[in-house]
Design a protein around this motif. Structure first.
Motif, PDB file in Angstrom:
ATOM      1  N   VAL A   1       0.777  -1.200   0.081  1.00 10.84           N
ATOM      2  CA  VAL A   1       0.041   0.069   0.084  1.00 10.84           C
ATOM      3  C   VAL A   1       0.937   1.260   0.096  1.00 10.84           C
ATOM      4  O   VAL A   1       0.620   2.194  -0.569  1.00 10.84           O
ATOM      5  CB  VAL A   1      -0.777  -0.083   1.117  1.00 10.84           C
ATOM      6  CG1 VAL A   1      -1.615   1.367   1.316  1.00 10.84           C
ATOM      7  CG2 VAL A   1      -2.115  -1.172   1.173  1.00 10.84           C
TER       8      VAL A   1
ATOM      9  N   LEU B   1      -0.743  -6.918  -3.737  1.00 13.66           N
ATOM     10  CA  LEU B   1      -1.951  -6.784  -2.447  1.00 13.66           C
ATOM     11  C   LEU B   1      -2.952  -7.663  -2.535  1.00 13.66           C
ATOM     12  O   LEU B   1      -3.607  -8.365  -1.842  1.00 13.66           O
ATOM     13  CB  LEU B   1      -2.421  -5.261  -2.384  1.00 13.66           C
ATOM     14  CG  LEU B   1      -3.327  -4.994  -1.436  1.00 13.66           C
ATOM     15  CD1 LEU B   1      -2.497  -5.223   0.119  1.00 13.66           C
ATOM     16  CD2 LEU B   1      -3.607  -3.544  -1.374  1.00 13.66           C
TER      17      LEU B   1
ATOM     18  N   VAL C   1       2.442   1.714  -3.448  1.00 15.68           N
ATOM     19  CA  VAL C   1       1.396   2.190  -4.213  1.00 15.68           C
ATOM     20  C   VAL C   1       1.289   3.797  -4.327  1.00 15.68           C
ATOM     21  O   VAL C   1       1.384   4.512  -5.313  1.00 15.68           O
ATOM     22  CB  VAL C   1      -0.195   1.548  -4.158  1.00 15.68           C
ATOM     23  CG1 VAL C   1      -1.081   2.528  -5.037  1.00 15.68           C
ATOM     24  CG2 VAL C   1      -0.118   0.210  -4.450  1.00 15.68           C
TER      25      VAL C   1
ATOM     26  N   ALA D   1       2.486   1.157  -9.932  1.00 19.03           N
ATOM     27  CA  ALA D   1       1.547   0.836  -8.861  1.00 19.03           C
ATOM     28  C   ALA D   1       0.751  -0.266  -9.092  1.00 19.03           C
ATOM     29  O   ALA D   1       0.215  -1.039  -8.157  1.00 19.03           O
ATOM     30  CB  ALA D   1       0.560   2.244  -8.527  1.00 19.03           C
ATOM     31  N   ALA D   2       0.505  -0.726 -10.256  1.00 18.88           N
ATOM     32  CA  ALA D   2      -0.455  -1.721 -10.681  1.00 18.88           C
ATOM     33  C   ALA D   2       0.119  -3.086 -10.148  1.00 18.88           C
ATOM     34  O   ALA D   2      -0.573  -3.901 -10.025  1.00 18.88           O
ATOM     35  CB  ALA D   2      -0.445  -1.903 -12.206  1.00 18.88           C
TER      36      ALA D   2
ATOM     37  N   HIS E   1       2.071  -3.549  -7.601  1.00 19.66           N
ATOM     38  CA  HIS E   1       1.889  -3.436  -6.094  1.00 19.66           C
ATOM     39  C   HIS E   1       0.339  -3.628  -5.734  1.00 19.66           C
ATOM     40  O   HIS E   1       0.023  -4.463  -4.792  1.00 19.66           O
ATOM     41  CB  HIS E   1       2.337  -2.284  -5.566  1.00 19.66           C
ATOM     42  CG  HIS E   1       3.624  -1.840  -5.946  1.00 19.66           C
ATOM     43  ND1 HIS E   1       4.606  -2.583  -6.136  1.00 19.66           N
ATOM     44  CD2 HIS E   1       4.035  -0.317  -5.929  1.00 19.66           C
ATOM     45  CE1 HIS E   1       5.925  -1.882  -6.349  1.00 19.66           C
ATOM     46  NE2 HIS E   1       5.505  -0.615  -6.590  1.00 19.66           N
ATOM     47  N   GLU E   2      -0.631  -3.332  -6.338  1.00 18.20           N
ATOM     48  CA  GLU E   2      -1.944  -3.604  -6.512  1.00 18.20           C
ATOM     49  C   GLU E   2      -2.102  -5.146  -6.651  1.00 18.20           C
ATOM     50  O   GLU E   2      -3.038  -5.727  -5.967  1.00 18.20           O
ATOM     51  CB  GLU E   2      -2.775  -2.747  -7.420  1.00 18.20           C
ATOM     52  CG  GLU E   2      -2.679  -1.361  -6.857  1.00 18.20           C
ATOM     53  CD  GLU E   2      -3.346  -0.202  -8.048  1.00 18.20           C
ATOM     54  OE1 GLU E   2      -3.713  -0.758  -9.060  1.00 18.20           O
ATOM     55  OE2 GLU E   2      -3.419   0.698  -8.033  1.00 18.20           O
ATOM     56  N   GLU E   3      -1.447  -5.573  -7.523  1.00 17.31           N
ATOM     57  CA  GLU E   3      -1.607  -7.129  -7.801  1.00 17.31           C
ATOM     58  C   GLU E   3      -1.146  -7.698  -6.761  1.00 17.31           C
ATOM     59  O   GLU E   3      -1.492  -9.038  -6.456  1.00 17.31           O
ATOM     60  CB  GLU E   3      -0.977  -7.242  -9.044  1.00 17.31           C
ATOM     61  CG  GLU E   3      -1.068  -8.841  -9.614  1.00 17.31           C
ATOM     62  CD  GLU E   3      -0.271  -9.263 -10.918  1.00 17.31           C
ATOM     63  OE1 GLU E   3      -0.444 -10.396 -11.142  1.00 17.31           O
ATOM     64  OE2 GLU E   3      -0.075  -8.256 -11.386  1.00 17.31           O
TER      65      GLU E   3
END
Length: 388
Positions: A321, A376, A324, A369-370, A372-374
């Motif tokens: 988080v 997460l 991101v 960021a994508a 890190h979102e994946e």
């Protein structure tokens, strides 16, 4: 709950502010005007001042002459360093000292006092072979009975490598054996002197104009005392580097927003300061929200690393988080700053373009960021509550 910093952490931040107050972001040639690196070495004068103020020993364990502080204090200092674009390997040195203080064993004990005094400069290879794969998979480590270890592989984009004394190289166990009879699959950390036989460096230049290097290890032999085999050492160091990079990004974003606020307050259009225009105020407010989100997620992640507190998700989720917000937030901060400064933002006699280069370098080192979102999402799926 009390979310204030401790007296020791506040003192570390104040000491950093005092040392860094005289640093000029324009102390070296502009990266857009340099064909090669902006300088051949990092800021050695600043490094000596940081050492004299005991800021390089901040995360060194007390038994090795340091203050024994943790990730929060390190991130507080790095935030200050980011605001002035301090050209020193403070992130790599501080993270290494903290990881070795807890996981280093004899290898750490041998180098920690010198790291704390600023006499031994360390850096960390964390980009892997291409910048997109796991760093520990780029180098293979093979234990040799009675002879230590042999390392083979390539690490790219190693920051400050041409200027460092020791390169901290993560590696995976090549033959599935840990050297002590246990099954492998773990990672180790090699403390490799830069001029060690079998080590070769190919010069690289980062986006912000600093000297990086591709490091090639060709059957590099290390003594057992030069290899950290403790479980979790690399994972700890990698997490500290991530949190520290987020802190640098927060510092860069904070300085950029401060510059933008000062500029729009004095620059007039149609007889009024730019800051009084609604469209300008809305953009500035959005960036303020970004900074507060970057700050909140950074301290949450740093607190998890420092306290070891549990939660519904592992600390890696808090780091994801924070990454991101740091990656996206610092990019939006410099883009808005450039927009609101107009053509003045591209003036190489003004510091904003240099902050833009540093922000881009930090964004690239954090990754999109994508991704890190994946990561997460994977953590959320793996730790979903069992309904049965």
């Amino acid at each position: 709950m009390d979310f204030t910093f401790s007296e020791e952490q506040q003192a570390a931040r104040e000491a950093a502010q005092a040392v860094l107050s005289g640093v000029s972001p324009d102390g070296v040639p502009s990266p857009v005007l340099s064909r090669g690196p902006v300088a051949e070495d990092f800021d050695r004068a600043l490094w000596r001042k940081l050492a004299a103020a005991d800021l390089l020993s901040l995360t060194v364990a007390g038994e090795h002459g340091g203050a024994g502080l943790g990730p929060i204090a390190l991130c507080l200092v790095l935030r200050e360093a980011g605001q002035v674009l301090a050209r020193v390997p403070l992130l790599e040195s501080g993270a290494t000292a903290l990881a070795l203080s807890t996981h280093g064993g004899p290898a750490g004990a041998a180098v920690l006092p010198a790291i704390g005094r600023g006499e031994l400069v360390t850096t960390v290879a964390s980009s892997g072979r291409t910048g997109h794969d796991a760093a520990e998979l780029a180098v293979a480590a093979r234990p040799v009975a009675g002879e230590g270890w042999v390392l083979d592989g390539v690490q790219t984009a190693v920051p400050w490598a041409p200027c460092a004394d020791v390169l901290v190289i993560p590696a995976h166990l090549a033959d599935g054996q840990a050297g002590d009879g246990r099954v492998g699959g773990r990672s180790v950390l090699g403390l490799v002197p830069r001029d060690h036989p079998g080590v070769s460096l190919a010069g690289q230049v980062s986006t912000n104009g600093e000297r990086y290097a591709e490091v090639r290890l060709d059957s590099v032999r290390l003594d057992a005392a030069q290899v950290v085999t403790a479980e979790g050492a690399w994972e700890r160091l990698r997490a500290l580097l991530t949190a520290g990079t987020c802190a640098l990004a927060l510092g860069v974003g904070t300085a950029v927003c401060r510059m933008t606020s000062a500029y729009t307050a004095k620059r007039e259009q149609f007889g009024f300061p730019l800051a009084t225009f609604q469209a300008v105020a809305v953009q500035a407010a959005d960036r303020y929200i970004d900074l507060r989100a970057m700050e909140a997620t950074l301290w949450q992640a740093a607190w998890r690393l420092e306290s070891g507190a549990g939660g519904p998700l592992p600390a890696a989720a808090d780091l994801a988080v924070a990454k991101v917000w740091a990656s996206e937030g610092v990019r939006r901060a410099v883009q808005t700053a450039q927009h609101l400064h107009g053509g003045f933002g591209a003036d190489t006699d003004y510091a904003l373009h240099r902050y833009h280069a540093w922000a881009k370098q930090l964004e690239l080192s954090l990754g999109p960021a994508a991704a890190h979102e994946e990561a997460l999402g994977d953590l959320l799926a793996a730790h979903a509550p069992d309904d049965h």
